[in-house]
Design a protein around this motif. Structure first.
Motif, PDB file in Angstrom:
ATOM      1  N   UNK A 216       0.628  -1.071  -0.331  1.00 19.98           N
ATOM      2  CA  UNK A 216      -0.093  -0.090   0.178  1.00 19.98           C
ATOM      3  C   UNK A 216       1.081   1.214  -0.198  1.00 19.98           C
ATOM      4  N   UNK A 217       1.043   1.381  -1.279  1.00 15.75           N
ATOM      5  CA  UNK A 217       2.829   3.064  -0.875  1.00 15.75           C
ATOM      6  C   UNK A 217       2.043   4.021  -1.227  1.00 15.75           C
ATOM      7  N   UNK A 218       0.659   4.284  -0.720  1.00 15.68           N
ATOM      8  CA  UNK A 218       0.693   5.682  -0.693  1.00 15.68           C
ATOM      9  C   UNK A 218       0.395   5.876   0.337  1.00 15.68           C
ATOM     10  N   UNK A 219       0.547   4.522   1.803  1.00 14.44           N
ATOM     11  CA  UNK A 219      -0.677   5.378   3.112  1.00 14.44           C
ATOM     12  C   UNK A 219       0.958   5.068   3.654  1.00 14.44           C
ATOM     13  N   UNK A 220       0.864   6.210   4.781  1.00 10.91           N
ATOM     14  CA  UNK A 220       1.651   6.923   5.465  1.00 10.91           C
ATOM     15  C   UNK A 220       3.192   6.377   5.487  1.00 10.91           C
ATOM     16  N   UNK A 221       3.849   7.210   3.618  1.00  8.48           N
ATOM     17  CA  UNK A 221       4.817   7.442   4.190  1.00  8.48           C
ATOM     18  C   UNK A 221       5.528   7.854   5.091  1.00  8.48           C
ATOM     19  N   UNK A 222       6.591   7.979   5.289  1.00  4.29           N
ATOM     20  CA  UNK A 222       8.090   8.893   5.381  1.00  4.29           C
ATOM     21  C   UNK A 222       8.760   9.719   4.309  1.00  4.29           C
ATOM     22  N   UNK A 223       9.749  10.854   4.839  1.00  6.78           N
ATOM     23  CA  UNK A 223      10.018  11.798   3.744  1.00  6.78           C
ATOM     24  C   UNK A 223      10.910  10.911   3.032  1.00  6.78           C
ATOM     25  N   UNK A 224      11.685   9.601   3.820  1.00  7.57           N
ATOM     26  CA  UNK A 224      12.712   9.087   2.785  1.00  7.57           C
ATOM     27  C   UNK A 224      12.383   7.949   1.458  1.00  7.57           C
ATOM     28  N   UNK A 225      10.414   7.701   2.006  1.00 10.34           N
ATOM     29  CA  UNK A 225      10.439   6.276   1.236  1.00 10.34           C
ATOM     30  C   UNK A 225       9.604   5.071   1.940  1.00 10.34           C
ATOM     31  N   UNK A 226      10.155   5.252   3.421  1.00 12.65           N
ATOM     32  CA  UNK A 226       9.965   4.386   4.447  1.00 12.65           C
ATOM     33  C   UNK A 226       7.906   4.241   4.539  1.00 12.65           C
ATOM     34  N   UNK A 227       7.749   3.823   5.925  1.00 13.16           N
ATOM     35  CA  UNK A 227       5.924   3.343   6.509  1.00 13.16           C
ATOM     36  C   UNK A 227       7.031   4.009   7.187  1.00 13.16           C
ATOM     37  N   UNK A 228       5.631   4.781   7.986  1.00 13.68           N
ATOM     38  CA  UNK A 228       5.579   5.437   9.265  1.00 13.68           C
ATOM     39  C   UNK A 228       4.862   5.006  10.441  1.00 13.68           C
ATOM     40  N   UNK A 229       5.295   4.650  11.289  1.00 11.21           N
ATOM     41  CA  UNK A 229       4.567   4.064  12.552  1.00 11.21           C
ATOM     42  C   UNK A 229       3.910   4.899  13.256  1.00 11.21           C
ATOM     43  N   UNK A 230       2.797   5.776  12.941  1.00  9.82           N
ATOM     44  CA  UNK A 230       1.700   6.829  13.763  1.00  9.82           C
ATOM     45  C   UNK A 230       1.025   6.484  14.663  1.00  9.82           C
ATOM     46  N   UNK A 231       0.998   5.270  15.407  1.00 11.23           N
ATOM     47  CA  UNK A 231       0.073   5.352  16.433  1.00 11.23           C
ATOM     48  C   UNK A 231      -0.495   3.663  16.004  1.00 11.23           C
ATOM     49  N   UNK A 235      -0.267  -0.085  12.139  1.00  4.95           N
ATOM     50  CA  UNK A 235       0.158  -0.957  11.882  1.00  4.95           C
ATOM     51  C   UNK A 235       0.851  -1.063  11.121  1.00  4.95           C
ATOM     52  N   UNK A 236       0.086  -0.687   9.642  1.00  2.36           N
ATOM     53  CA  UNK A 236       0.136  -0.332   8.917  1.00  2.36           C
ATOM     54  C   UNK A 236       0.292  -1.819   8.154  1.00  2.36           C
ATOM     55  N   UNK A 237      -0.974  -2.140   7.383  1.00  2.00           N
ATOM     56  CA  UNK A 237      -1.327  -3.648   7.110  1.00  2.00           C
ATOM     57  C   UNK A 237      -0.783  -4.206   5.804  1.00  2.00           C
ATOM     58  N   UNK A 238      -0.379  -3.099   5.011  1.00  2.00           N
ATOM     59  CA  UNK A 238       0.720  -3.522   3.795  1.00  2.00           C
ATOM     60  C   UNK A 238       2.417  -3.443   3.554  1.00  2.00           C
ATOM     61  N   UNK A 239       2.478  -3.826   5.298  1.00  2.00           N
ATOM     62  CA  UNK A 239       4.058  -4.419   4.721  1.00  2.00           C
ATOM     63  C   UNK A 239       4.049  -5.405   4.724  1.00  2.00           C
ATOM     64  N   UNK A 240       4.767  -6.790   3.837  1.00  2.00           N
ATOM     65  CA  UNK A 240       4.831  -7.476   3.847  1.00  2.00           C
ATOM     66  C   UNK A 240       6.310  -8.473   3.472  1.00  2.00           C
ATOM     67  N   UNK A 241       6.516  -9.242   4.845  1.00  2.00           N
ATOM     68  CA  UNK A 241       8.368  -9.901   4.722  1.00  2.00           C
ATOM     69  C   UNK A 241       8.516 -10.259   3.263  1.00  2.00           C
ATOM     70  N   UNK A 242       9.641  -9.959   2.657  1.00  2.00           N
ATOM     71  CA  UNK A 242      10.338 -10.549   1.760  1.00  2.00           C
ATOM     72  C   UNK A 242      11.079 -11.879   2.053  1.00  2.00           C
ATOM     73  N   UNK A 243      11.004 -12.710   1.835  1.00  2.00           N
ATOM     74  CA  UNK A 243      12.001 -14.150   1.430  1.00  2.00           C
ATOM     75  C   UNK A 243      12.221 -15.170   0.379  1.00  2.00           C
ATOM     76  N   UNK A 244      13.369 -15.563   0.194  1.00  4.71           N
ATOM     77  CA  UNK A 244      13.204 -16.128  -1.507  1.00  4.71           C
ATOM     78  C   UNK A 244      13.253 -17.676  -1.291  1.00  4.71           C
TER      79      UNK A 244
END
Length: 612
Positions: A216-231, A235-244
């Protein structure tokens, strides 16, 4: 820092890859469920399989991915003919233990075995379970079958609300509502092929070859491209861990920083573990598009400004590579512009993590200050109090503590004898002015709030040229979040048990600051350090209660409020707070570590420039 990872599970459950035996009729499994069981019947409409503990037989599906390494080998199988219920997953993991399964991606097969619920990290850790098949046998019926199309994870498919509120109780028995809650949506896709397209990297590659992206790239982005945890509420449900799952000999795992992107499609089965929650096990990995912002450089303080910094140097010990000392020195001299006072956290004793009774840290601090001087910085002096052996938590044997560095060409330190590991520092009258009974001194070091935790260090400083204007700096390193349930816990909202101790610690520091201000309402006080908690947490509310302190991070633009990146969430753990008299304050979080795969520390330092 998260703890070092144990093996995923004990290896007592060894699966039997018995294709040949099945073909010869030597083995059979009696199904405890009705004939014609499908995978969605196994997964059911809640987090726990309705067939858990039972045997199933001749369940059809197509192999979509294989884990052929480690002690948790097996394969994912997905039904190419799904039902019309969005709550039921159409895939499941077939666990084969240390044995590499003799199947190929694209194999159509029928499998039999026992339906099990596996809790990564153990059931007591509070995480979700993974429905899987153990003691499995299977029979391949066709090869080179088309794989089911992956479900796209994006802003349209991931609900805005993260999880149902169960008052802290388990949500396992609740029917999944995948259109309403993020956790339910991801659970309804457990084991199924999913994909992200052009995904921004919001958590850098770590030493376990993992990274985090956001769907969800439009959600709670930081000034440098991360995802901001505000409250806590989001918890920013768009975060997904990637392994290979791709062998590194064929495709090295990308070394990515926050701000980069995995261009194209990254796809594979959706797994779950206790080190980050829902995880895309990539069989197809996007191409790294590097757009990493450069490490930041703060400005130099003016002649009449006192620059106070805080820096968690992550288990700094004499046996660390010299490159770590050199990089820390470069960061302090170049990126932080040689602050006048530095509150250091995680300074280990002179024998490092060897638990031999050593508590002194002079060798550690000299090695750092020598590196700073070699990097063109000032000849810093230091003040610290050695802890009692094995009483302050952290890495066993390391005896981590907080310490002050200061530039004696710019500031004077007022030494007052009497500070030791167990003697509490007091606020005293010093010839009509507020002073300290010991400098440096420790705040209430024997109070139960500091059990197995670092004790705050208080010191009195004065800027050269302003000797009559005392500045009291309190260096802190509150207890860690160890033992808290994860954001993705099956208990919602998750329990934050460590919060109780930090709140008690904050109250002691708040009380000490109030004592200073009672003696002198215009006293200049700076509270610095790794408080291991957020600006919106109960601990920070307690620390600032009564309006005695201002948390400077709350004065930054919202998109810049972070000093640490954990599991794809950019968050505040480190703080610089000021008393009311310090109205002229210029504050900066200097991003040089947390967003990068190549880190000197896992924390970003901060600097505060004040005019006493």
């Amino acid at each position: 820092m998260p703890p070092r990872r144990p093996l995923r599970r004990p290896v007592a459950l060894t699966a039997v890859a018995a294709c040949a035996a099945l073909a010869g009729g030597l083995l059979s499994v009696q199904s405890a469920s009705a004939a014609g069981t499908r995978i969605h019947d196994i997964q059911g409409r809640t987090r726990i399989s309705p067939l858990a503990g039972k045997q199933v037989g001749d369940v059809p599906g197509t192999v979509t991915a294989i884990r052929a390494f480690g002690s948790s080998r097996g394969f994912w199988v997905q039904d190419p003919h799904p039902d019309d219920d969005p709550a039921t997953s159409e895939a499941v993991f077939v666990f084969t233990g240390k044995e590499t399964p003799k199947v190929a991606v694209g194999d159509a097969l029928t499998f039999s075995g026992t339906v099990s619920e596996y809790y990564p990290g153990g059931k007591d850790a509070g995480g979700q379970s993974v429905t899987e098949i153990t003691s499995a046998t299977w029979k391949v019926t066709a090869s080179n079958q088309a794989l089911p199309a992956p479900v796209k994870l994006n802003a349209s498919s991931i609900p805005a609300t993260y999880a149902p509120d169960a008052g802290g109780r388990s949500i396992e028995s609740r029917t999944l509502r995948p259109t309403k809650y993020t956790l339910d949506r991801l659970e309804s896709l457990e084991g199924m092929r999913v994909s992200v397209v052009g995904a921004p990297v919001v958590g850098p590659t770590n030493t376990h070859n993992e990274l985090w992206v956001t769907a969800t790239p439009g959600h709670h982005r930081t000034a440098r491209g991360g995802t901001l945890y505000e409250s806590y509420a989001d918890p920013n449900g768009g975060r997904i861990k990637v392994q290979s799952l791709i062998p590194f000999s064929q495709r090295p795992f990308p070394v990515a920083n926050v701000g980069d992107r995995l261009s194209g499609t990254t796809a594979g089965p959706l797994d779950y573990d206790n080190f980050g929650g829902y995880t895309l096990q990539a069989t197809e990995l996007g191409t790294l598009a590097a757009h990493t912002p450069a490490p930041e450089v703060t400005r130099t303080q003016t002649a009449d400004e006192l620059a106070v910094a805080t820096y968690n140097v992550e288990n700094l010990a004499p046996d660390n590579p010299q490159t770590k000392f050199d990089r820390l020195a470069k960061g302090l001299v170049h990126n932080l512009a040689a602050p006048d006072v530095v509150a250091l956290e995680e300074v280990q004793d002179d024998s490092g993590a060897t638990d031999d009774g050593t508590v002194t840290a002079g060798t550690t601090l000299k090695k750092l200050t020598d590196a700073i001087k070699a990097a063109g910085g000032p000849a810093y002096a230091w003040r610290a109090i050695d802890p009692q052996n094995d009483q302050d938590g952290g890495q066993p044997g390391g005896n981590i503590r907080v310490a002050f560095l200061f530039n004696p060409q710019r500031v004077a330190f007022t030494d007052v004898k009497g500070g030791d590991a167990t003697t509490p520092v007091k606020v005293v009258d010093d010839h009509g002015r507020v002073g300290l009974s010991a400098s440096p001194g420790r705040i209430a070091p024997t109070d139960a709030a500091w059990k197995s935790s670092r004790k705050p260090l208080v010191g009195e400083f004065a800027l050269r040229g302003k000797p009559d204007r005392r500045v009291f700096v309190i260096a802190n390193h509150f207890n860690s979040k160890g033992g808290d349930q994860g954001l993705d816990s099956r208990f919602q909202p998750p329990a934050r048990t460590s919060e109780t101790q930090r709140t008690a610690q904050a109250k002691l520091v708040n009380t000490f600051v109030k004592e200073l201000l009672t003696k002198d309402p215009k006293a200049d006080v700076v509270v610095a350090g790794d408080l291991n908690d957020y600006q919106f947490s109960p601990a920070l509310k307690t620390l600032t209660s009564g309006g005695v302190l201002t948390d400077q991070v709350t004065k930054l633009p919202v998109a810049e409020r972070y000093s640490y990146v954990y599991q794809g969430n950019s968050q505040v753990l480190d703080h610089l707070l000021t008393s009311k008299a310090l109205t002229r304050a210029d504050y900066d979080v200097v991003h040089i570590n947390a967003e990068y795969a190549d880190q000197t520390s896992d924390h970003d330092p901060q600097v505060l420039r004040i005019k006493p």
